[in-house]
Write a protein that holds these residues in place. Structure first.
Motif, mmCIF file in Angstrom:
data_model
loop_
_atom_site.group_PDB
_atom_site.id
_atom_site.type_symbol
_atom_site.label_atom_id
_atom_site.label_comp_id
_atom_site.label_asym_id
_atom_site.label_seq_id
_atom_site.Cartn_x
_atom_site.Cartn_y
_atom_site.Cartn_z
ATOM 1 N N GLY A 8 0.801 -1.209 0.000
ATOM 2 C CA GLY A 8 0.000 0.000 0.000
ATOM 3 C C GLY A 8 0.839 1.267 0.000
ATOM 4 O O GLY A 8 2.043 1.253 0.274
ATOM 5 N N ALA A 38 -3.938 4.298 -1.483
ATOM 6 C CA ALA A 38 -4.808 4.703 -0.375
ATOM 7 C C ALA A 38 -5.684 5.878 -0.794
ATOM 8 O O ALA A 38 -5.265 6.749 -1.554
ATOM 9 C CB ALA A 38 -3.966 5.088 0.834
ATOM 10 N N GLU A 74 -9.548 0.567 -1.961
ATOM 11 C CA GLU A 74 -9.556 1.621 -0.945
ATOM 12 C C GLU A 74 -10.014 2.962 -1.530
ATOM 13 O O GLU A 74 -10.544 3.801 -0.800
ATOM 14 C CB GLU A 74 -8.172 1.752 -0.303
ATOM 15 C CG GLU A 74 -7.827 0.576 0.596
ATOM 16 C CD GLU A 74 -6.635 0.848 1.503
ATOM 17 O OE1 GLU A 74 -5.926 1.842 1.281
ATOM 18 O OE2 GLU A 74 -6.428 0.047 2.442
ATOM 19 N N SER A 81 -8.379 5.209 4.969
ATOM 20 C CA SER A 81 -8.070 3.876 4.443
ATOM 21 C C SER A 81 -7.436 3.035 5.547
ATOM 22 O O SER A 81 -6.207 2.954 5.658
ATOM 23 C CB SER A 81 -7.124 3.999 3.246
ATOM 24 O OG SER A 81 -7.710 4.731 2.205
ATOM 25 N N TYR A 82 -8.264 2.413 6.371
ATOM 26 C CA TYR A 82 -7.736 1.573 7.441
ATOM 27 C C TYR A 82 -7.373 0.202 6.878
ATOM 28 O O TYR A 82 -8.210 -0.495 6.284
ATOM 29 C CB TYR A 82 -8.738 1.426 8.576
ATOM 30 C CG TYR A 82 -8.912 2.685 9.393
ATOM 31 C CD1 TYR A 82 -7.827 3.253 10.064
ATOM 32 C CD2 TYR A 82 -10.150 3.315 9.501
ATOM 33 C CE1 TYR A 82 -7.967 4.409 10.816
ATOM 34 C CE2 TYR A 82 -10.300 4.473 10.254
ATOM 35 C CZ TYR A 82 -9.205 5.011 10.904
ATOM 36 O OH TYR A 82 -9.349 6.162 11.641
ATOM 37 N N THR A 83 -6.129 -0.197 7.098
ATOM 38 C CA THR A 83 -5.638 -1.453 6.553
ATOM 39 C C THR A 83 -6.425 -2.638 7.078
ATOM 40 O O THR A 83 -6.689 -3.591 6.330
ATOM 41 C CB THR A 83 -4.141 -1.606 6.889
ATOM 42 O OG1 THR A 83 -3.428 -0.501 6.328
ATOM 43 C CG2 THR A 83 -3.584 -2.898 6.353
ATOM 44 N N TYR A 84 -6.822 -2.607 8.328
ATOM 45 C CA TYR A 84 -7.568 -3.739 8.887
ATOM 46 C C TYR A 84 -8.852 -3.972 8.099
ATOM 47 O O TYR A 84 -9.201 -5.123 7.788
ATOM 48 C CB TYR A 84 -7.885 -3.480 10.363
ATOM 49 C CG TYR A 84 -8.746 -4.565 10.967
ATOM 50 C CD1 TYR A 84 -8.195 -5.805 11.288
ATOM 51 C CD2 TYR A 84 -10.103 -4.362 11.204
ATOM 52 C CE1 TYR A 84 -8.986 -6.813 11.824
ATOM 53 C CE2 TYR A 84 -10.891 -5.359 11.745
ATOM 54 C CZ TYR A 84 -10.330 -6.585 12.048
ATOM 55 O OH TYR A 84 -11.115 -7.587 12.577
ATOM 56 N N THR A 86 -9.487 -3.227 4.999
ATOM 57 C CA THR A 86 -9.140 -3.750 3.675
ATOM 58 C C THR A 86 -8.805 -5.233 3.745
ATOM 59 O O THR A 86 -9.247 -6.030 2.906
ATOM 60 C CB THR A 86 -7.944 -2.970 3.106
ATOM 61 O OG1 THR A 86 -8.302 -1.588 3.006
ATOM 62 C CG2 THR A 86 -7.548 -3.492 1.739
ATOM 63 N N LEU A 101 0.568 -8.801 4.018
ATOM 64 C CA LEU A 101 0.674 -7.348 3.997
ATOM 65 C C LEU A 101 2.151 -6.979 3.991
ATOM 66 O O LEU A 101 2.890 -7.334 4.907
ATOM 67 C CB LEU A 101 -0.019 -6.756 5.227
ATOM 68 C CG LEU A 101 0.114 -5.239 5.403
ATOM 69 C CD1 LEU A 101 -0.571 -4.493 4.256
ATOM 70 C CD2 LEU A 101 -0.454 -4.806 6.748
ATOM 71 N N TRP A 114 -1.449 1.843 14.709
ATOM 72 C CA TRP A 114 -2.451 1.592 13.676
ATOM 73 C C TRP A 114 -3.782 1.165 14.289
ATOM 74 O O TRP A 114 -3.839 0.614 15.386
ATOM 75 C CB TRP A 114 -1.975 0.499 12.724
ATOM 76 C CG TRP A 114 -0.877 0.913 11.798
ATOM 77 C CD1 TRP A 114 0.106 1.828 12.029
ATOM 78 C CD2 TRP A 114 -0.634 0.394 10.493
ATOM 79 N NE1 TRP A 114 0.939 1.915 10.957
ATOM 80 C CE2 TRP A 114 0.518 1.051 9.999
ATOM 81 C CE3 TRP A 114 -1.260 -0.567 9.700
ATOM 82 C CZ2 TRP A 114 1.039 0.765 8.732
ATOM 83 C CZ3 TRP A 114 -0.741 -0.847 8.449
ATOM 84 C CH2 TRP A 114 0.395 -0.174 7.972
ATOM 85 N N LEU A 120 -4.596 -7.476 12.939
ATOM 86 C CA LEU A 120 -4.075 -7.687 11.596
ATOM 87 C C LEU A 120 -3.553 -9.108 11.416
ATOM 88 O O LEU A 120 -3.689 -9.708 10.350
ATOM 89 C CB LEU A 120 -2.946 -6.695 11.300
ATOM 90 C CG LEU A 120 -3.297 -5.209 11.240
ATOM 91 C CD1 LEU A 120 -2.027 -4.389 11.059
ATOM 92 C CD2 LEU A 120 -4.276 -4.919 10.119
#
Length: 211
Positions: A8, A38, A74, A81-84, A86, A101, A114, A120
């Motif tokens: 990302g 993102a 995203e 844009s929270y990675t979790y 996604t 990731l 985060w 994650l």
């Protein structure tokens, strides 16, 4: 099943440093890698180029190869844009396929800041992109979380969907997107810092050039 790995960033603009480490990670993991632009990065200022422009640059950069791809999910969501979020969305799509990731070592060191960071590991493996021979300096809370998850065996990532942390020694290129934007704004031509596809259409780099 080959893992799916995500790399990302804002890609404002995408440059050879991004592509180099993504390509090496794909080789080291024997994985498909998707570049994940993102929408609103929680830890960075908003990008200068808009979403459509950044996607166009990514597609231009990734021509004539089939190992790296673009994932725009995203950009289709509103808010940060929270990675979790996604990873959860992808996990629902992938079933038991391994998901990785990819994070630079600096981003990995900041993982405890985060959103839902401990969770994650329930939905993905983490691949830490590091310099060869350099041990990352990590906060105690992160070491405590990853100590039992660390592995040096790529086969472990292929054998399970999530939960491991692997260090990937890649060749970092010291290229700064900030510096590239400065050069373009000054009317310079950062020819060998950007993928050649970005120079084929003058409109691609227009967001960074002064009128």
């Amino acid at each position: 099943m080959k893992p799916l790995a995500l790399f990302g960033g804002t890609f404002d603009p995408v440059h050879l440093g991004h592509l180099s480490v993504a390509w090496e990670a794909a080789e080291l993991l024997d994985a498909e890698v998707r570049l994940l632009p993102a929408h609103v990065p929680p830890h960075k200022p908003p990008p200068l180029a808009d979403a459509e422009q950044r996607v166009a640059m990514l597609h231009a950069a990734l021509q004539k190869q089939d190992r790296l791809a673009v994932d725009t999910r995203e950009l289709r969501r509103s808010g940060p844009s929270y990675t979790y979020d996604t990873l959860c969305e992808l996990r629902a799509e992938l079933g038991a396929r391994p998901l990785v990731l990819l994070l630079g070592v600096d981003a990995f060191a900041g993982l405890p800041s985060w959103h839902r960071w401990r969770e994650l590991f329930e939905v993905a493996h983490l691949g830490v992109l590091s310099r060869p021979g350099v041990e990352p300096e990590l906060p105690h809370t992160l070491w405590a979380e990853i100590e039992a998850r660390r592995t040096g065996d790529v086969a472990e990532l292929h054998a399970r969907p999530a939960g491991r942390v692997i260090e990937l020694a890649v060749t970092p290129l010291e290229i700064s997107a900030t510096r590239i934007r400065e050069l373009l704004a000054a009317g310079r031509d950062p020819r060998y810092l950007l993928p050649c596809g970005l120079f084929e259409d003058p409109a691609l780099l227009a967001p960074y050039r002064k009128a």
